[in-house]
Structures are given as structure tokens and as C-alpha cells.
Motif scaffolding. Structure first.
Motif, PDB file in Angstrom:
ATOM      1  N   GLU A 100      -4.080   4.655  -6.631  1.00 15.72           N
ATOM      2  CA  GLU A 100      -4.976   5.182  -5.593  1.00 15.72           C
ATOM      3  C   GLU A 100      -5.258   6.654  -5.877  1.00 15.72           C
ATOM      4  O   GLU A 100      -4.452   7.326  -6.504  1.00 15.72           O
ATOM      5  CB  GLU A 100      -4.294   5.142  -4.224  1.00 15.72           C
ATOM      6  N   ASP A 133       0.846  -1.200   0.000  1.00 14.18           N
ATOM      7  CA  ASP A 133       0.000   0.000   0.000  1.00 14.18           C
ATOM      8  C   ASP A 133       0.877   1.245   0.000  1.00 14.18           C
ATOM      9  O   ASP A 133       2.039   1.197   0.441  1.00 14.18           O
ATOM     10  CB  ASP A 133      -0.862  -0.042   1.274  1.00 14.18           C
ATOM     11  N   ASP A 134       0.299   2.352  -0.460  1.00 12.49           N
ATOM     12  CA  ASP A 134       0.982   3.659  -0.414  1.00 12.49           C
ATOM     13  C   ASP A 134       2.387   3.580  -1.010  1.00 12.49           C
ATOM     14  O   ASP A 134       3.323   4.201  -0.493  1.00 12.49           O
ATOM     15  CB  ASP A 134       1.072   4.180   1.026  1.00 12.49           C
TER      16      ASP A 134
END
Ligand code: C2E
Ligand code: MG
Ligand code: MG
Length: 745
Positions: free
Chosen positions: A698, A641-642
Motif C-alpha cells: 500500500e 489490511d494495514d
């Protein structure tokens, strides 16, 4: 009720006796009746007490009442039989009954004391000896002086009549001894008994004198000393505390009484001995012997007191010292702080020093090494501190400092100095250890003017220093924040058990013309009963720092799996991504928990995806790698993630067992306006593909971004531009209106 009446009658009889005396009615029948009744009634009242109260004191009161009643009966006998004989005999059976009172009284006293004084110290025994010896000596001087038999007296007559003062002396000694054994407590029973027996002895002394001098009849007030004496004894029995351990029932005597009474008595005895030596046999030899015993006991008692004072001092020092380090302990610290606050210093600072990762030292090298380290830390701190600063070990790896006269600046300088000293390695037998510490400082009067406030603030500041890895934190301004944090934690704990966590779901779509849905991400929210919906950024950090994240993830996973089950049952074959925290990757039980959840909800592993942020991965890379390998082995998809916000090296990325890279929205949201961000997005897509991973973008907020992502070959998109995170019901409706890609996607 009947008892009260009996007491009223006794009072009335005493008044009548006084009236008889005042009105010179001696010798009348009325006077005889009153006198005999007033002698008999006190003994009967004590007998009544023994009869009614079957408690452990019954035997004692039985003896006392027997003695007192014998005394009363003796009088009746004397009144009816002996009084009228001519000449009146010096000795009669009445004397036997009068004298029977003394042994009965002594037995009663012993019984009363035996139950109340389970274990006596040597000092108490010595006090008893001093008191009984001294009182016997002092009382014996005037009483024995009354023994002056007339030439006609028979031996039996002399012995029997001398027995009264001797018995008085013994009883007075016993009573004072008993009082000493009770610790000189001002108990009503003892006081009443002493007063009663003092009256008895006075009456006896005078009556003996009159007998030897042949004076008859005696003045009427002498009878009054005996009747009031008996009444006082009956009152003593009435007031005796009946619970064990309340020997005395009364207040413990103060230091003053418990030292002044024996000292005073011993001094009087000493004076008696000196006077006796100077005045050449003024006192009877028995009195001198008794005085000598009392003085010897007083000397022993003094030696004992000095010894116990020394032992007390040592015990006090020990009770205020930490065994391990030899520093002051918490008790000393607290006392010293109170004194310093009460002193005249305009300001002072209190610091808590807590060693960082001391538990790891203990766990890795054992408690002996841990103890040695604490000792060395104590020595080093002591050496680094200026005079006047109190250093204490408060427990575990926590030390406390009291810095009188130091404001924040002064305290800061001292603490910086000790932190520097601590950073020098500690040479322990097995290893050289580097130690860091977190310090919280509270300053008087700015942070608080009383001990509890200062300690609390220093403690909070210390925790803030620990959390912030700052080394040193001042309390000023911290409290509100810390209190809010503690409140939130408490509420979160209850919230977790009450099921206040809810999930919102944000769809992810395949980038392409059709925008097929390939999954949703579960995002936790806390439905707070008062504050409403709280977003994860506002409570997850706190949860993590308080070790609550395992519980949060467990709750989220359960909710997510239940939702997947329900979507699958409704014909929506969707997969759900759940975010993990750093504590999950450190928990060896975690894969098994996930497996059991999948089993419980009867879900294929492919229905679950787990997201781990880059920074979490890097915190404990080796453990994370092993655990992710296990999860992936179970068939669960994994995503970083990220991506782009941490600093995972490319080498590391190569070995990571993950399926997806989620490119952080910081790059995605700017890719249409900022060429550098666009370049990063493009190259990351290529990198992911070359490593066999899919790329998820995202933070896609508009169509332009989506079009650009499509152009760059990005696989999946997620963002407000496609759908915002929504509750389960809204998400279900959204899913129904969109096409869902197959689970394998
Ligand atoms: P994340 O995993 O990167 O989740 C995406 C976050 O970005 C979500 O914020 C989401 O609402 C937000 N977002 C999605 N699309 C857009 C967009 O187009 N523009 C903008 N500006 N934001 C967008 P949220 O829900 O506040 O979550 C924040 C972070 O909290 C998450 O970041 C995740 O790291 C963490 N988190 C959320 N739920 C959980 C959970 O259940 N467990 C754990 N360990 N962490 C969670
Ligand atoms: Mg996420
Ligand atoms: Mg993210």
C-alpha cells in the motif's frame, strides 16, 4: 335572548318590590301583582332551564323548579284566597304548597350531588357529617327558639308552623354537608344556594316569631328575604356546571379552607355544648344532640387525618426510594439537586456512575445475579462515601452522586476512592466478579448553574469516559465535541437512508513491467449535503461507536456489487476489494448477506475481495477466524489490511484463511530511504510467500518504490504513484486505458 329578557324582568320586579316597600304601597293591586309575579318567575326560570337542557341534571332542575313553583303558587293562592279570610287561619292549603318546596329542594340537591360525586372518601363523608351536624345545631338554636305557640294554637297549627324552621335547619345542614362533600370548593352554585337558603331561614325565623306573637301585618322586608332567596336559587341553577366530574366546577379549596371550615364549625359546636352545660339548658336538646354528633365526627376526622398523614409520609418515602438497593431514586436525586443548587453552597459536583459491561453480567449469569451485584455495588458505594453526599440509583446500572461543597478536586478524590473500592471483586453465589465503572462529573457553577445543564454535562462526560475507557471524565470542555458527535451521528443516519454514501475506487496493479490492473479497492466517502465530501477517517469511528457500521458496510457492499456488475457488463472483468469493520466479523448473518448480494447482482465470488485490518482481526480472534473461514469457503478472497501496524503473531498468521497481506504504507513509503523499512518489506514478502499468500504493497507513491518492490518480489502495488482513489466514472476511464489482468489473478 328570551332568557335574558326573563332575567331582566325578574330584576325589574325585585326593584318594583323594593319601590313598593319604600313608597308604602302595600295592599295595592300593583303591589299584589308585583309580589305574586316575583314569587312565580324564579321557579319558571328554573323550569325553563330544565326544559332546554336535556342533560343529566334535568331531573334535578325539574324537582327544584317544581318546589319553587309550588312556593310561588302557594303565594298566589294565599293572596287570592287566604288573605281575605277573617280570621286568617293559622294553617291553610298554602302551607302544604310552601312546605312542598323543601322535599323538592332536598331531592334536587341529592340528584345534583349523586351525579357529581362518584366515590367519596371517609374523610369527605365525615366532613359532610361535621358540616351538616354543626350547621343544623347552630341554626336550630335561634330557629327553634322562635317556636313559641300561643295558647290558642291548635296542634296542627303548631306542627305546621314549626315545620318551617325545622325544614330550614335540615336544608341548611344538607347544603353545608354538600359543600363539604364537594371538598369545600368555592363553587358559585353552592354559594348561591347557601345564600338563598340563609335568606329563606332568616325570613322564616322572623315570620314565625311574628306569628306566635300575633303581629300582623309583617314588615315588608320579610317578603324580600324570600323573593331574593328564590332568585338566588334560580341563579344557582343557571350557573350549575353541567359536565360530570366538575362537581364543583370552582377552584379546589386550599388546605386552609378545607381544614379551617370543619374545625371552626366543630369548635362552635363544642362551645355550644360547654355553654349549654354551664348555662343549664339554654339550647333545645335537639341542638345539643346535633352538636354532639358534629363534635364526634370531628374527633374521628382528626384521627383519620393523623393516620393519612402517616401513610402519606410512608408513601412519600417509598416514592423516593429505589426498591432494589434501598438507595434514593431518580425523583429524590432530582429534588435533592434542586435544593442543593438553591442552597448556599458555593460549589457542588454531580457525578453519574455507570457500570461497565453490566449487560454481559445479566446475560451470562441471569437477572438475579445482576440484581445482587447492583445491591452489593450500592452498599459498597454507600460505605465509601463521606457524610453529606447523596447516592441514588438512577435506573439500570447507573448511579448518581450529589456532592455538596465539592469542586472538581474534591469530587475527583471521592470518585477515585469509589472506583478503587469497586475494583475489589464482588463475591456472588456463582462467581467472583470484577466491576469497572465509568464516571462523568459536572461541577456547579463552572459547568452549569441549573439542574438540566449539570445533568446533561455529567451524562455526556460519563459517555466520554465510557468511550475513552478512562474511568473518570470531567464535563468541562466536553460539550462541544459531544454535541458535534451527536449531530454527525444523526446526519449519518439520515445520510444512510438518503444514499449519501459514495464509493471511490483505487486501482491495484500487478508489479511488473506491464502494470496490469488486478482489481480496485472501494473506499467509502460521505457526500454530505453541506460539508461536501467527508473522508472515512472522519466518520467511521463515530459510526462504529454508535453501532452503525453494519449499515455502512451493507451500503458499501451494495454499491460495490452494483459497480462490479456494471463493469462486467461493460467488458471490464474487474474485482473489487471492500473493507470490513469489527462489527461485521461479529455478525453471524454477514456471510449470508454477502451471498445474497452476489446472487442478486449475479456475480462470481471471485469478483469480491474483503479486507480486514490486523487490529480488527485481533479484537475478537476466534469469532473472526470462524467467520472468515465461512466467507473463504464461499469462494471470496480475503486480505489482511494495514499489515504490520497491529501485532498478529506468526502462529496466528499461519492459521488465518486469507489470500493477501496488505503491507501498511508506513513501511512501503519509507522503503527507498530507510534500510530498516526496506528490510521489513523484503522479509514480509518472503513471509507471505512462504505462507502461500500474495503481498500487496500500500502507499506506493513513486516509481522508485515500485522498482524496489519489483526487486523484492512483491506481487501487487497500490498507491498515489499508480492512481489516486477516484469516483466510478473516472475509474472506468482509467480502467479502459489500462490492461486488465484476468479475474483469477
Ligand atoms: P485502507 O483500507 O488502508 O485504505 C487505504 C487508504 O490509504 C485510503 O484512505 C487511501 O486513499 C489511502 N492511500 C492510498 N494510496 C495512498 C498513498 O500512496 N499515499 C497515502 N498517503 N495514502 C494512500 P481513505 O480512503 O481515507 O481510507 C482510510 C481508511 O478508511 C481505509 O484504509 C479503511 O481502513 C477505511 N475505509 C475506507 N472505506 C471503508 C469502508 O467502506 N468500510 C470500512 N470498514 N472501512 C473503510
Ligand atoms: Mg483497505
Ligand atoms: Mg490499508
Amino acid at each position: 335572548m328570551r332568557r335574558a329578557v326573563a332575567w331582566w324582568i325578574l330584576g325589574g320586579l325585585l326593584l318594583a318590590q323594593v319601590a313598593v316597600m319604600a313608597l308604602s304601597l302595600d295592599g295595592t293591586l300593583f303591589a299584589g301583582l308585583v309580589l305574586n309575579a316575583v314569587y312565580l318567575l324564579p321557579g319558571l326560570l328554573v323550569a325553563g332551564r330544565a326544559w332546554r337542557n336535556p342533560g343529566p341534571d334535568r331531573a334535578a332542575f325539574g324537582f327544584l323548579s317544581a318546589g319553587m313553583t309550588a312556593y310561588g303558587v302557594a303565594n298566589v293562592y294565599w293572596y287570592l284566597v287566604v288573605r281575605d279570610l277573617d280570621p286568617e287561619p293559622l294553617v291553610s292549603p298554602a302551607d302544604g304548597m310552601w312546605l312542598a318546596f323543601y322535599p323538592c329542594f332536598a331531592v334536587a340537591l341529592v340528584l345534583l350531588l349523586r351525579r357529581r360525586l362518584p366515590r367519596l372518601s371517609t374523610a369527605a363523608w365525615l366532613d359532610g357529617v361535621i358540616a351538616s351536624g354543626a350547621v343544623s345545631a347552630l341554626v336550630s338554636v335561634p330557629l327553634l327558639a322562635t317556636v313559641d305557640p300561643s295558647p290558642q294554637a291548635t296542634l296542627v297549627g303548631v306542627v305546621v308552623n314549626a315545620a318551617y324552621p325545622v325544614c330550614d335547619i335540615v336544608v341548611a345542614g344538607c347544603l353545608l354537608g354538600a359543600w363539604a362533600l364537594c371538598g369545600w370548593r368555592a363553587e358559585r352554585t353552592i354559594i348561591l344556594m347557601i345564600a338563598g337558603m340563609a335568606l329563606f331561614a332568616t325570613g322564616d325565623a322572623f315570620s314565625m316569631m311574628l306569628i306566635w306573637q300575633g303581629i300582623d301585618p309583617w314588615p315588608a322586608w320579610i317578603e324580600l328575604t324570600w323573593t331574593i332567596g328564590l332568585t338566588l336559587l334560580a341563579l344557582a341553577a343557571r350557573h350549575t356546571a353541567s359536565s360530570p366530574g366538575s362537581a364543583a366546577g370552582g377552584q379546589p379549596a386550599g388546605m386552609w379552607v378545607s381544614t379551617a371550615v370543619p374545625s371552626g364549625l366543630a369548635l362552635l359546636c363544642l362551645a355550644l355544648l360547654v355553654y349549654e352545660a354551664l348555662a343549664d339548658h339554654l339550647a333545645p336538646p335537639v341542638s345539643s344532640c346535633l352538636a354532639g354528633i358534629a363534635v364526634a365526627a370531628a374527633i374521628l376526622r382528626m384521627i383519620l387525618s393523623v393516620r393519612s398523614a402517616e401513610a402519606l409520609g410512608a408513601a412519600r418515602r417509598q416514592a423516593r426510594t429505589d426498591d432494589l438497593t434501598g438507595l434514593a431514586n431518580r425523583r429524590h436525586f432530582v429534588e435533592h439537586l434542586d435544593l442543593t443548587i438553591a442552597g448556599s453552597e458555593p460549589c457542588l459536583s454531580v457525578a453519574f456512575v455507570d457500570l461497565d459491561r453490566f449487560k454481559e453480567v445479566n446475560d451470562s449469569f441471569g437477572h438475579d445475579v445482576g440484581d445482587s451485584l447492583l445491591r452489593m455495588v450500592g452498599d459498597r458505594l454507600r460505605a465509601a462515601l463521606p457524610d453529606g453526599v447523596l447516592l441514588a440509583r438512577l435506573g439500570g446500572d447507573e448511579f448518581g452522586l450529589i456532592m455538596p461543597g465539592c469542586d472538581a478536586g474534591g469530587a475527583g478524590t471521592i470518585i477515585e476512592n469509589i472506583l478503587r473500592t469497586l475494583r475489589e471483586p464482588f463475591a456472588l453465589p456463582e462467581v467472583d466478579l470484577h466491576v469497572d465503572a465509568s464516571v462523568g462529573i459536572a461541577v456547579y457553577p463552572d459547568d452549569g448553574t441549573d439542574r438540566p445543564t449539570l445533568l446533561r454535562r455529567a451524562d455526556v462526560a460519563m459517555y466520554a469516559a465510557k468511550n475513552g475507557h478512562d474511568g473518570l471524565t470531567f464535563a468541562t470542555g466536553l460539550d462541544d465535541q459531544a454535541r458535534a458527535r451527536l449531530t454527525m451521528l444523526e446526519e449519518l443516519r439520515t445520510g444512510l437512508s438518503r444514499g449519501e454514501l459514495v464509493l471511490h475506487y483505487q486501482p491495484k496493479v500487478l508489479v511488473g513491467a506491464a502494470l496490469e490492473v488486478c482489481g480496485v479497492e472501494a473506499l467509502v466517502r460521505w457526500q454530505h449535503p453541506v460539508r461536501g465530501l467527508i473522508y472515512p477517517d472522519d466518520f467511521l469511528y463515530t459510526a462504529e461507536s454508535a453501532d452503525l457500521m453494519r449499515h455502512v458496510t451493507a451500503a458499501v457492499l451494495d454499491l460495490a456489487c452494483r459497480q462490479i456488475r456494471s463493469w462486467h457488463d461493460e467488458g471490464l472483468p474487474i474485482s473489487v476489494a471492500v473493507n470490513l469493520s469489527v462489527s461485521n466479523l461479529r455478525d453471524p448473518e454477514f456471510p449470508a448477506q454477502v451471498a445474497s448480494l452476489l446472487e442478486r447482482y449475479d456475480l462470481p465470488p471471485s469478483a469480491l475481495e474483503l479486507e480486514v485490518t490486523e487490529s480488527v482481526l485481533m479484537t475478537d480472534a476466534d469469532h473472526a477466524l470462524a467467520l472468515l473461514g465461512q466467507l473463504r469457503g464461499m469462494g471470496i478472497k480475503l486480505a489482511v489490511d494495514d499489515y504490520g501496524t497491529g501485532y498478529s503473531s506468526l502462529t496466528y498468521l499461519q492459521v488465518l484463511p486469507v489470500d493477501d497481506l496488505k503491507l501498511d504504507r508506513a513501511f512501503v513509503s519509507r522503503c527507498t530511504t530507510d534500510p530498516r523499512s526496506a528490510a521489513i518489506v523484503q522479509s514480509t514478502v518472503q513471509l507471505a510467500h512462504s505462507l502461500g499468500m500474495r503481498i500487496i504493497a500500500e502507499g506506493v507513491e513513486d516509481d522508485a518504490t515500485l522498482a524496489m518492490l519489483h526487486e523484492y518480489g512483491c506481487d501487487i502495488a497500490q498507491g498515489y504513484g499508480i492512481a489516486r482513489p477516484q469516483d466510478a466514472a473516472t475509474t472506468t476511464r482509467w480502467l479502459r486505458s489500462h490492461q486488465i489482468a484476468t479475474l483469477a489473478a
